[in-house]
Design a protein around this motif. Structure first.
Motif, PDB file in Angstrom:
ATOM      1  N   LYS A 155       0.788  -1.122  -0.013  1.00 36.74           N
ATOM      2  CA  LYS A 155       0.035   0.029   0.039  1.00 36.74           C
ATOM      3  C   LYS A 155       0.711   1.076  -0.130  1.00 36.74           C
ATOM      4  CE  LYS A 155      -3.460   2.791   2.226  1.00 36.74           C
ATOM      5  NZ  LYS A 155      -4.027   3.248   3.400  1.00 36.74           N
ATOM      6  N   HIS A 243     -10.755   2.979  -0.702  1.00 38.86           N
ATOM      7  CA  HIS A 243     -11.617   3.817  -0.140  1.00 38.86           C
ATOM      8  C   HIS A 243     -12.016   5.114  -0.955  1.00 38.86           C
ATOM      9  CE1 HIS A 243      -8.456   6.197   0.935  1.00 38.86           C
ATOM     10  NE2 HIS A 243      -8.004   5.482   2.088  1.00 38.86           N
ATOM     11  N   SER A 292     -10.458   9.979   6.441  1.00 37.11           N
ATOM     12  CA  SER A 292      -9.998  10.458   5.144  1.00 37.11           C
ATOM     13  C   SER A 292     -10.087   9.352   4.066  1.00 37.11           C
ATOM     14  CB  SER A 292      -8.533  10.886   5.358  1.00 37.11           C
ATOM     15  OG  SER A 292      -8.402  12.155   6.091  1.00 37.11           O
TER      16      SER A 292
HETATM   17 ZN    ZN Z   1      -6.180   5.504   3.371  1.00 35.77          ZN
END
Ligand code: ZN
Ligand code: DUC
Ligand code: ZN
Length: 503
Positions: A155, A243, A292
């Motif tokens: 990530k 997200h 966020s």
């Molecule tokens: Zn994130």
């Protein structure tokens, strides 16, 4: 001779997967499903599933557990508390992070998080490796070695002061992942747009939590996703956009998928059920809803649901990132912090499935099979855990959840098993509840009580699999280490960075 009894038989339930729906018994031996059929023989343990839905255990492919933020804040949950809360909510597999900060050796980071999980986890797990410092050592030594050991996803962040990578570093990571056969997940928001807007808001005295939502302009998401996809195309590396929160972000992903780019994307319950309005509370109470990207508007919720229906978004994860509403977490900077001083993140592991079940099954939005697909099967497939996880198949792990489709529950702060001490959904009534949870054939949750010991969760090594496979059979010239013009020893990539003389 009488046939040997099964370890466990779950009898007479309505078995539902992402593609099937039928009444059957399920037999388990050695933690695996070994038979599915009518009137199966006896089990040492017999579970009556009549009136229950028997679904695969949930797979939560994005959750922050016992993670130290780059600003030095430990999130509220340990592996034990987070995975207990996951289990109570019907999730039997989690993918948390091994989070590198700049200057840390990735190998050490992964070893440290693995030790924490080994000690505490009650459900099975595998890791995404957060890469914040893409040095030569990280890219050329640690990533290939760690991928070979079963840590096959990375990530990276395009925002956050201490974590963000620039475009060149982003390309370096995409390229290293491609070479190693790893998948790449990205937090895509434009850092400059957020930093600039935040500064203007603070200068104007707009410091309350509700301004956090304004400080992440909606266009910052679409811009970063667009740039990410352009970089991924240059390198020909598949990516997962984490997200997604806006209609515009969805539109960028849809267009890229339409032209054949291998881009996957997820959203989370907070973007389907909350809006920016939820942050608008007296005092600093709104901090409890700060994450966020922030929750957006109702029209975004509609766009996200439509994208889930059409397949442009494939996964619903929790992005569980718990901080208590006290000086250990949200109020770390004091009782009256500005929105910039409040750690971002919501607890969500425990309620992801009940919220989604209520919306999709009880209220009928997209239905039961799509619920299983988005919350278990698709994440298991994308992260290469399928068919061991995410479905109900002979030979697969017997991770099963017996849902009571009629149970009505009002979500309450005090009822949560995590350590954040609250749920952003307190007061919401949901219909449908995970009554009994089995992990590898063992009952770990029964009638509201936990039966699993800390450390009984298992690590799931995995390779990149189909999702991580690049589109083209031949790699782009610029990405292959062997394609360098020089035949001699290749300099480490961080030694090769040169500034333009003309800037
Ligand atoms: Zn994130
Ligand atoms: N945002 C993130 O990027 N990560 C954790 C939680 C959050 O709100
Ligand atoms: Zn996250």
């Amino acid at each position: 001779m009488a046939p040997m009894p099964y370890d466990c038989v779950i009898r007479g339930g309505r078995v539902v997967t992402a593609i099937d729906d039928y009444l059957a018994d399920i037999a388990v031996r050695g933690g695996k499903i070994c038979a599915i059929g009518e009137s199966l023989g006896k089990g040492e343990i017999e579970i009556d599933a009549r009136g229950r839905l028997v679904l695969p255990g949930g797979v939560d492919s994005h959750c922050h557990i016992e993670q130290l933020s780059a600003a030095g804040i430990m999130n509220a949950d340990t592996f034990e508390s987070a995975t207990i809360s996951a289990a109570f909510g019907g999730t039997t597999t989690v993918i948390p992070f091994a989070a590198q900060h700049v200057g840390m050796r990735l190998r050490t980071v992964v070893d440290d998080y693995a030790a924490l999980a080994r000690k505490g986890a009650v459900v099975d797990y595998t890791f995404h490796m957060i890469v914040a410092g893409p040095t030569g050592k990280t890219l050329q030594e640690d990533i290939p070695a760690l991928v070979a050991e079963g840590h096959s996803s990375i990530k990276l962040f395009m925002t956050y002061d201490r974590l963000k990578v620039d475009d060149e570093q982003l390309l370096d990571i995409l390229s290293a992942a491609r070479t190693a056969g790893a998948f790449v997940c990205v937090h895509a928001e434009n850092h400059g747009m957020i930093a600039w807007t935040s500064r203007r808001l603070l200068e104007a005295g707009k410091t309350a939590p509700k301004f956090h939502a304004q400080s992440h302009p909606r266009g910052s998401e679409a811009e970063a996703i667009n740039r990410l996809i352009a970089c991924a195309e240059l390198v020909d590396q598949p990516v997962m956009v984490f997200h997604v929160s806006t209609a515009e972000g969805v539109a960028v992903i849809r267009a890229a998928r339409g032209r054949g780019v291998k881009v996957f994307a997820e959203t989370c319950p907070q973007y389907l059920f909350l809006t920016a309005q939820d942050l608008d509370k007296p005092g600093v109470e709104g901090a409890k809803w700060m994450c966020s990207p922030p929750p957006r508007e109702e029209r975004d919720q509609q766009a996200l649901w439509q994208a889930l229906a059409l397949g442009d978004l494939q996964v619903v994860s929790s992005d569980h990132a718990p901080y208590a509403f006290d000086q250990s977490g949200k109020l770390r900077a004091g009782p009256n912090p500005s929105f910039k001083q409040i750690p971002n993140g919501l607890p969500g592991l425990e309620v992801r499935l009940p919220l989604m079940f209520d919306a999709m099954v009880s209220r009928g939005r997209l239905g039961l099979q799509k619920f299983v697909e988005l919350t278990a099967t698709a994440p298991a497939k994308i992260y290469n855990l399928h068919p061991r996880k995410g479905s109900i198949v002979i030979g697969g792990d017997a991770d099963l959840v017996l849902w009571d489709p009629n149970a009505e529950v009002v979500l309450r702060d005090e009822a949560m098993h995590g350590r954040a001490g609250y749920t952003p959904y307190a007061g919401r009534r949901v219909k449908g509840w995970p009554a009994t949870v089995l992990r590898r054939g063992e009952v770990i949750i029964d009638n509201g009580s936990l039966k699993a010991a800390p450390g009984s969760g298992q690590f799931l090594p995995r390779s990149g699999g189909e999702a991580a496979r690049p589109n083209a059979s031949r790699s782009p010239v610029c990405c292959e280490p062997g394609n360098s013009d020089s035949q001699g020893a290749r300099p480490r990539h961080d030694e090769m960075r040169q500034e333009s003389l003309y800037d």
